[in-house]
Structures are given as structure tokens and as C-alpha cells.
Motif scaffolding. Structure first.
Motif, PDB file in Angstrom:
ATOM      1  N   THR A 260      19.949 -44.732  35.723  1.00  0.00           N
ATOM      2  CA  THR A 260      19.053 -43.570  35.807  1.00  0.00           C
ATOM      3  C   THR A 260      18.536 -43.151  34.436  1.00  0.00           C
ATOM      4  OG1 THR A 260      20.792 -41.891  35.548  1.00  0.00           O
ATOM      5  CG2 THR A 260      20.384 -42.731  37.782  1.00  0.00           C
ATOM      6  N   ASN A 261      19.247 -43.537  33.383  1.00  0.00           N
ATOM      7  CA  ASN A 261      18.910 -43.117  32.019  1.00  0.00           C
ATOM      8  C   ASN A 261      18.897 -41.596  31.892  1.00  0.00           C
ATOM      9  OD1 ASN A 261      18.296 -43.799  29.298  1.00  0.00           O
ATOM     10  ND2 ASN A 261      16.152 -43.294  29.641  1.00  0.00           N
ATOM     11  N   ALA A 262      19.793 -40.948  32.633  1.00  0.00           N
ATOM     12  CA  ALA A 262      19.933 -39.492  32.579  1.00  0.00           C
ATOM     13  C   ALA A 262      21.394 -39.145  32.335  1.00  0.00           C
ATOM     14  CB  ALA A 262      19.461 -38.861  33.891  1.00  0.00           C
ATOM     15  N   ILE A 263      21.627 -37.976  31.788  1.00  0.00           N
ATOM     16  CA  ILE A 263      22.992 -37.452  31.719  1.00  0.00           C
ATOM     17  C   ILE A 263      23.365 -36.983  33.129  1.00  0.00           C
ATOM     18  CG2 ILE A 263      24.456 -35.630  30.789  1.00  0.00           C
ATOM     19  CD1 ILE A 263      22.673 -35.685  28.283  1.00  0.00           C
ATOM     20  N   THR A 264      24.480 -37.482  33.638  1.00  0.00           N
ATOM     21  CA  THR A 264      24.863 -37.193  35.017  1.00  0.00           C
ATOM     22  C   THR A 264      26.067 -36.271  35.058  1.00  0.00           C
ATOM     23  OG1 THR A 264      24.070 -39.377  35.715  1.00  0.00           O
ATOM     24  CG2 THR A 264      25.521 -38.205  37.222  1.00  0.00           C
TER      25      THR A 264
ATOM     26  N   LEU B   5      29.590 -45.601  37.606  1.00  0.00           N
ATOM     27  CA  LEU B   5      29.110 -45.582  36.224  1.00  0.00           C
ATOM     28  C   LEU B   5      27.938 -46.535  36.030  1.00  0.00           C
ATOM     29  CD1 LEU B   5      32.479 -45.499  34.213  1.00  0.00           C
ATOM     30  CD2 LEU B   5      30.946 -43.594  34.751  1.00  0.00           C
ATOM     31  N   GLU B   6      27.997 -47.684  36.656  1.00  0.00           N
ATOM     32  CA  GLU B   6      26.927 -48.665  36.519  1.00  0.00           C
ATOM     33  C   GLU B   6      25.627 -48.129  37.113  1.00  0.00           C
ATOM     34  OE1 GLU B   6      24.860 -51.814  35.293  1.00  0.00           O
ATOM     35  OE2 GLU B   6      26.948 -51.394  34.781  1.00  0.00           O
TER      36      GLU B   6
ATOM     37  N   LYS C 192      23.618 -41.136  29.001  1.00  0.00           N
ATOM     38  CA  LYS C 192      22.507 -41.970  29.443  1.00  0.00           C
ATOM     39  C   LYS C 192      22.819 -43.454  29.414  1.00  0.00           C
ATOM     40  CE  LYS C 192      18.825 -38.718  28.213  1.00  0.00           C
ATOM     41  NZ  LYS C 192      17.527 -38.537  27.517  1.00  0.00           N
ATOM     42  N   GLU C 193      23.837 -43.838  28.656  1.00  0.00           N
ATOM     43  CA  GLU C 193      24.234 -45.245  28.566  1.00  0.00           C
ATOM     44  C   GLU C 193      25.322 -45.601  29.575  1.00  0.00           C
ATOM     45  OE1 GLU C 193      22.557 -47.283  26.653  1.00  0.00           O
ATOM     46  OE2 GLU C 193      21.332 -45.581  26.008  1.00  0.00           O
TER      47      GLU C 193
END
Length: 243
Positions: free
Chosen positions: A200-204, A194-195, A223-224
Motif C-alpha cells: 500500500t505504501n502507507a503507514i498502517t 506485513l507483505e 511504508k516499507e
């Protein structure tokens, strides 16, 4: 976007695994999903022996019948497919992910950049890629990272710099020989993922396969770095999400 994240259980043959994958593509389409994502090396698993003669047989060339069947399924079921494979090109083997659009066209091929998928002392056939490929899709800008690539800070920074909207993360993770896998994963290891995803500031969107050693699990992260949805480890199946 409605996405299906698949945790497939590895079986004894590539044919059986491929049939399962094709069935999951059909099921995802029936759920009105726009996209279906499979794990790293989803058709074979990372069952490398470090013997080049044996391991090259696990690879699929891009013009193989198996890849053609994936492309046909994407077109027939009107769905985007992201999947990890072991790719054979001539006598070289890569840990690869491909993106197939609704027309059945392969619009991106990404080769894992880190070497953790194989014995790093063996380099006769085992090779890596060298760049992240960002593509424009109906969902916006997307790219792949595969498994250990997520923990390479230069690659994570590249995803952030490219303003990627969706990061597709096929991975293959086991905690062998640990016995309390669920506890270790949820208490320690998952937090590390998660960290890194937050950076990446992207939705993963992530999926891991299941077998005797690899414990499965699928999840999406905003993104967070906050968990959106989660499919428990140790279970076979498909997680449907709206992101």
C-alpha cells in the motif's frame, strides 16, 4: 500524530461493549492521543448467525443513539475516532468503518468490499460497498480497508495509487480451531499481513478485537512494511504510538 490502537474484549451485550469503547476514547484523550482506532465490528463482534432475522439486530443505523454517543465522545474529548461497526440501512446489513473528527462529525463511511465477513451464499440482507474513500484529514490523506480487503490486490493497488499516507485497518481475525495460535500467527500469518501492507505504501494502523475465538492484537507498520510497534495477541488494552 499520536494514536491509540484499542484491543477491546467483547462482552455479552452491545451496551457493555459500547461503554468500554467510550471509556477507551476517554483514556486515549487523557493520553493526549490525536486519534483512537478500534477493530472491525467493535461494538458487537462478528457474531453473525447467517439468520437474517437475528443478524439485522446487530446493525446500527447512522442516526442511532449508539453512533450519537460515539460522536459526542469524539467532540467532548477532542479526539478523532476510527471504528468498525455493523451498519444497518433499511433492511440491509454492511460491515462498515466510520471516521469521526474532533468536532464529532462523521467525515467518512467505508463499507467493506470483500464478502468474507459473512456466508457468501446468503445475500438477502448482507451487502458490501464498492469503492475506497480517501479523505483529507489533519494527518493527511487517509482511508480504510477492513480485514479481507487487504488481500484484494485491486484494492491494495488503489490505496497506493491514491498516495494515501495512513491506512486504518480494523480487522477481526481468529484461527479457530487451532490451539497454538500465537505460534501460527507470528510464524506464518502475520508475515502475510506485513507483505500486503507494504504494497500500500502507507503507514498502517491495525487493531483486532478479543473474545473466545478472536485473538486480539494491534500493531503499526511503516511504508516499507516494517513493524513500528506491536501489542501482543491475547491481551486486552490500548497501544499508544507516535507515527
Amino acid at each position: 500524530m499520536k494514536a491509540a490502537l484499542v484491543v477491546n474484549r467483547m462482552k455479552s451485550s452491545m451496551r457493555e461493549n459500547l461503554n468500554d469503547i467510550l471509556n477507551y476514547i476517554k483514556k486515549a484523550s487523557q493520553e493526549n492521543s490525536d486519534l483512537v482506532i478500534f477493530p472491525e465490528a467493535a461494538i458487537t463482534g462478528l457474531c453473525l448467525t447467517d439468520n437474517p432475522i437475528d443478524d439485522i439486530k446487530l446493525g446500527l443505523s447512522m442516526d442511532s443513539l449508539e453512533i450519537a454517543k460515539l460522536c459526542n465522545a469524539a467532540k467532548n474529548y477532542n479526539i478523532n475516532v476510527a471504528i468498525g461497526i455493523l451498519e444497518k440501512e433499511n433492511v440491509k446489513l454492511y460491515d462498515t468503518a466510520i471516521y469521526i473528527d474532533r468536532d464529532g462529525e462523521i467525515i467518512s463511511k467505508y463499507r467493506r468490499i470483500t464478502s468474507g465477513w459473512r456466508d457468501s451464499s446468503q445475500d438477502s440482507i448482507y451487502k458490501e460497498g464498492c469503492e475506497i474513500k480517501v479523505i483529507n484529514t489533519e494527518f493527511g490523506k487517509v482511508c480504510f480497508l477492513i480485514c479481507g480487503d487487504l488481500f484484494e490486490e485491486e484494492l491494495v493497488s488503489k490505496v497506493r495509487e491514491e498516495s494515501v499516507e495512513y491506512l486504518f485497518f480494523p480487522f477481526a481475525r481468529c484461527l479457530y480451531p487451532e490451539t497454538n495460535i500465537k505460534e501460527i500467527w507470528e510464524r506464518e500469518v502475520f508475515k502475510e499481513y506485513l507483505e500486503q501492507m507494504k504494497k500500500t505504501n502507507a503507514i498502517t494502523l491495525a487493531a483486532n478485537y478479543l473474545d473466545e475465538y478472536y485473538f486480539g492484537g494491534a500493531f503499526s507498520v511503516d511504508k516499507e512494511g516494517r513493524l513500528i510497534s506491536y501489542f501482543e495477541i491475547g491481551q486486552e488494552g490500548m497501544l499508544i504510538i507516535d507515527v
